[in-house]
Scaffold this motif. Structure first.
Motif, PDB file in Angstrom:
ATOM      1  N   LEU A  32       0.810  -1.222   0.000  1.00  0.00           N
ATOM      2  CA  LEU A  32       0.000   0.000   0.000  1.00  0.00           C
ATOM      3  C   LEU A  32       0.840   1.267   0.000  1.00  0.00           C
ATOM      4  O   LEU A  32       0.313   2.355  -0.244  1.00  0.00           O
ATOM      5  N   GLY A  33       2.111   1.141   0.283  1.00  0.00           N
ATOM      6  CA  GLY A  33       3.007   2.274   0.102  1.00  0.00           C
ATOM      7  C   GLY A  33       3.185   3.128   1.340  1.00  0.00           C
ATOM      8  O   GLY A  33       2.479   2.989   2.344  1.00  0.00           O
ATOM      9  N   GLY A  34       4.123   4.061   1.232  1.00  0.00           N
ATOM     10  CA  GLY A  34       4.473   4.910   2.351  1.00  0.00           C
ATOM     11  C   GLY A  34       3.391   5.882   2.752  1.00  0.00           C
ATOM     12  O   GLY A  34       3.433   6.447   3.856  1.00  0.00           O
ATOM     13  N   ASP A  35       2.420   6.125   1.872  1.00  0.00           N
ATOM     14  CA  ASP A  35       1.350   7.065   2.204  1.00  0.00           C
ATOM     15  C   ASP A  35       0.323   6.456   3.155  1.00  0.00           C
ATOM     16  O   ASP A  35      -0.544   7.170   3.661  1.00  0.00           O
ATOM     17  N   CYS A  36       0.402   5.157   3.389  1.00  0.00           N
ATOM     18  CA  CYS A  36      -0.548   4.478   4.269  1.00  0.00           C
ATOM     19  C   CYS A  36       0.138   3.996   5.537  1.00  0.00           C
ATOM     20  O   CYS A  36       1.227   3.415   5.482  1.00  0.00           O
ATOM     21  N   GLU A  37      -0.509   4.245   6.641  1.00  0.00           N
ATOM     22  CA  GLU A  37      -0.090   3.669   7.915  1.00  0.00           C
ATOM     23  C   GLU A  37      -1.056   2.521   8.183  1.00  0.00           C
ATOM     24  O   GLU A  37      -2.191   2.730   8.611  1.00  0.00           O
ATOM     25  N   THR A  38      -0.606   1.303   7.867  1.00  0.00           N
ATOM     26  CA  THR A  38      -1.513   0.158   7.800  1.00  0.00           C
ATOM     27  C   THR A  38      -1.361  -0.741   9.013  1.00  0.00           C
ATOM     28  O   THR A  38      -0.253  -1.124   9.392  1.00  0.00           O
ATOM     29  N   THR A  39      -2.509  -1.083   9.602  1.00  0.00           N
ATOM     30  CA  THR A  39      -2.567  -2.046  10.699  1.00  0.00           C
ATOM     31  C   THR A  39      -3.477  -3.187  10.284  1.00  0.00           C
ATOM     32  O   THR A  39      -4.600  -2.959   9.840  1.00  0.00           O
ATOM     33  N   VAL A  40      -2.984  -4.410  10.407  1.00  0.00           N
ATOM     34  CA  VAL A  40      -3.774  -5.601  10.105  1.00  0.00           C
ATOM     35  C   VAL A  40      -4.148  -6.268  11.418  1.00  0.00           C
ATOM     36  O   VAL A  40      -3.276  -6.549  12.244  1.00  0.00           O
ATOM     37  N   LEU A  41      -5.439  -6.500  11.600  1.00  0.00           N
ATOM     38  CA  LEU A  41      -5.937  -7.217  12.769  1.00  0.00           C
ATOM     39  C   LEU A  41      -6.298  -8.633  12.343  1.00  0.00           C
ATOM     40  O   LEU A  41      -7.070  -8.821  11.409  1.00  0.00           O
ATOM     41  N   PRO A  49       3.818 -14.096  18.357  1.00  0.00           N
ATOM     42  CA  PRO A  49       3.812 -12.891  19.196  1.00  0.00           C
ATOM     43  C   PRO A  49       2.523 -12.099  18.997  1.00  0.00           C
ATOM     44  O   PRO A  49       1.793 -12.303  18.018  1.00  0.00           O
ATOM     45  N   ALA A  50       2.258 -11.210  19.908  1.00  0.00           N
ATOM     46  CA  ALA A  50       1.035 -10.402  19.817  1.00  0.00           C
ATOM     47  C   ALA A  50       1.138  -9.355  18.727  1.00  0.00           C
ATOM     48  O   ALA A  50       0.115  -8.914  18.186  1.00  0.00           O
ATOM     49  N   GLN A  51       2.358  -8.938  18.392  1.00  0.00           N
ATOM     50  CA  GLN A  51       2.538  -7.897  17.381  1.00  0.00           C
ATOM     51  C   GLN A  51       3.722  -8.243  16.492  1.00  0.00           C
ATOM     52  O   GLN A  51       4.714  -8.811  16.939  1.00  0.00           O
ATOM     53  N   LEU A  52       3.596  -7.883  15.227  1.00  0.00           N
ATOM     54  CA  LEU A  52       4.669  -8.044  14.255  1.00  0.00           C
ATOM     55  C   LEU A  52       4.713  -6.796  13.380  1.00  0.00           C
ATOM     56  O   LEU A  52       3.682  -6.129  13.190  1.00  0.00           O
ATOM     57  N   GLU A  53       5.871  -6.503  12.841  1.00  0.00           N
ATOM     58  CA  GLU A  53       5.965  -5.464  11.823  1.00  0.00           C
ATOM     59  C   GLU A  53       6.710  -6.039  10.633  1.00  0.00           C
ATOM     60  O   GLU A  53       7.844  -6.510  10.758  1.00  0.00           O
ATOM     61  N   ILE A  54       6.055  -6.032   9.481  1.00  0.00           N
ATOM     62  CA  ILE A  54       6.623  -6.581   8.259  1.00  0.00           C
ATOM     63  C   ILE A  54       6.420  -5.555   7.156  1.00  0.00           C
ATOM     64  O   ILE A  54       5.289  -5.151   6.860  1.00  0.00           O
ATOM     65  N   ASP A  55       7.527  -5.119   6.534  1.00  0.00           N
ATOM     66  CA  ASP A  55       7.458  -4.144   5.432  1.00  0.00           C
ATOM     67  C   ASP A  55       6.595  -2.938   5.802  1.00  0.00           C
ATOM     68  O   ASP A  55       5.705  -2.521   5.048  1.00  0.00           O
ATOM     69  N   VAL A  57       4.217  -2.643   7.787  1.00  0.00           N
ATOM     70  CA  VAL A  57       2.841  -2.955   8.155  1.00  0.00           C
ATOM     71  C   VAL A  57       2.830  -3.536   9.561  1.00  0.00           C
ATOM     72  O   VAL A  57       3.603  -4.442   9.877  1.00  0.00           O
ATOM     73  N   ARG A  58       1.938  -3.020  10.388  1.00  0.00           N
ATOM     74  CA  ARG A  58       1.808  -3.502  11.758  1.00  0.00           C
ATOM     75  C   ARG A  58       0.739  -4.594  11.793  1.00  0.00           C
ATOM     76  O   ARG A  58      -0.408  -4.373  11.381  1.00  0.00           O
ATOM     77  N   PHE A  59       1.092  -5.755  12.279  1.00  0.00           N
ATOM     78  CA  PHE A  59       0.150  -6.863  12.441  1.00  0.00           C
ATOM     79  C   PHE A  59      -0.135  -7.012  13.932  1.00  0.00           C
ATOM     80  O   PHE A  59       0.772  -7.292  14.725  1.00  0.00           O
TER      81      PHE A  59
END
Length: 418
Positions: A32-41, A49-55, A57-59
């Motif tokens: 989605l690119g740098g213009d998006c601050e993306t969180t996946v639930l 783990p409870a949280q991950l960050e990949i590329d 993107v916050r999971f």
């Protein structure tokens, strides 16, 4: 732009074990690119783990009751309200929804992308009254579930997208009176394959998908007996989890006789043998059993090699909203043979690369398999010619661009309603 993508409560999103919607979420969110601050639930599996960050993107992975608990509750509920399954209620996986709503309030997103769960939308709207909500349908629930519940979901939604025109057609017809925007946002496929002619294994036939009755593998097993008699060197690989879809998700909702008749493979049915895979294995005579391999789930990256090696991809489904395996195969230049069902018709008629047959017809399926395997040069040409169409319409970068455009549409629609 802040974006929250809410997965289904049973989706597996991060590698290596992903379902088809989980793959979509993972591949698109990272693009989605740098213009998006993306969180996946998404659901948290054991050991994760409870949280991950990949590329970037916050999971956020939410711990909730085991799926088997909701499966048991669904079976009990089905005896009370058979035409309104538990999965259609906002109380389904309510522990997951409650955590998701807390995360949405904390993040305060501009866009909430809801994967395939319209029953959650009214609660999401109450939690985020100013956010744009895009409902992304991957099945026919808008046309099948309780009308009033689906109407409330659509009323709270700013934009409805579907993985195919087939999925949207039923919803449009059912809710023609609503002033609601609909758009197609399909599944995607990798398009960076480098395939040599020597990579193909002659006679290798591939099926990719959930090993579940609606996928029509029993038709394929009947057809395979004909194919094996004609082409003894042919081999069939079945790739996908042995995971029968709960009957209340599809079988009990469908108006299609052939789909409803699949109840025979469920507990209490005349062809139930403990599991669908067991029923499939029992259909194969001992003399050809070794020509069919059930490989289980393969990581997305390893699956690419199976597509490259196959001479033919077969999808004999009786119900298919899109047909992700078709575009994955065609992106590798592998020709496809599919039933004239749902979104698969749109793919093959749109970009070519294969042959369509009527569902539930093992003789027709066998005849086309034999013809394509016996004429590998013609089959390979069909597949390679369609690969460019996959890149143009279904490459993951293209799907991510389309997703951003749909987010902008949803935001505009929301602003107009505030």
């Amino acid at each position: 732009m802040k974006v929250v993508i809410l997965s289904q409560p049973f989706d597996t999103v991060t590698p290596p074990a992903q379902n088809s919607i989980g793959i979509w979420t993972y591949e698109v969110a990272r693009r989605l690119g740098g213009d998006c601050e993306t969180t996946v639930l998404a659901r948290r599996l054991r050991g994760m783990p409870a949280q991950l960050e990949i590329d970037r993107v916050r999971f956020e992975l939410l711990r909730c009751a085991p799926a088997r608990i909701w499966g048991l509750a669904s079976r009990v509920w089905r005896h009370v309200r058979p035409r309104s399954p538990l999965v259609a209620q906002s109380i389904y996986a309510v522990d997951y929804l409650a955590q998701a709503l807390r995360a949405i309030r904390r993040v305060s997103p501009d866009v909430i992308h809801v994967q395939n769960f319209p029953q959650y939308v009214p609660a999401i709207r109450r939690a985020a009254p100013k956010a744009a909500i895009m409902l992304h349908m991957h099945c026919d629930w808008l046309a099948e579930l309780d009308r009033e519940a689906m109407r409330r979901a659509l009323a709270a939604t700013d934009l409805v997208v579907g993985c195919s025109g087939h999925v949207l057609a039923g919803a449009r017809k059912r809710f023609a009176e609503l002033d609601k925007a609909f758009a197609v946002l399909p599944n995607g496929a990798p398009v960076s394959h480098t395939v040599s002619a020597t990579a193909r294994i002659p006679g290798r036939v591939l099926f990719v998908g959930r090993v579940s009755p609606e996928k029509g593998l029993h038709t394929l097993m009947e057809a395979w007996q004909i194919v094996s008699a004609e082409l003894p060197m042919a081999r069939l690989e079945v790739v996908g989890p042995s995971a029968t879809l709960p009957r209340e998700f599809l079988i009990d909702l469908s108006s299609d006789y052939d789909v409803r008749d699949l109840a025979r493979f469920y507990k209490g049915g005349r062809e139930y043998l403990g599991s669908y895979e067991a029923a499939l294995r029992a259909m194969l005579p001992a003399s050809i059993a070794s020509t069919v391999s059930f490989l289980g789930t393969l990581p997305y990256g390893l699956l690419t090699q199976r597509y490259v090696e196959a001479s033919l991809l077969v999808n004999p489904s009786l119900s298919e909203s899109f047909g992700m395996s078709l575009i994955e195969a065609l992106s590798a230049g592998t020709p496809v043979l599919a039933t004239r069902v749902g979104g698969m018709t749109e793919i093959v008629e749109g970009i070519g690369g294969g042959v369509l047959v009527e569902k539930n017809d093992p003789q027709a399926l066998a005849t086309q398999m034999i013809d394509l395997l016996a004429n590998p040069a013609r089959a390979a040409m069909m597949g390679s010619q369609a690969a460019a169409g996959v890149a143009d319409l279904y490459g993951w970068e293209k799907i991510a661009e389309s997703t951003l455009a749909q987010y902008a549409t949803a935001i505009s629609a929301r602003r107009a309603r505030l």
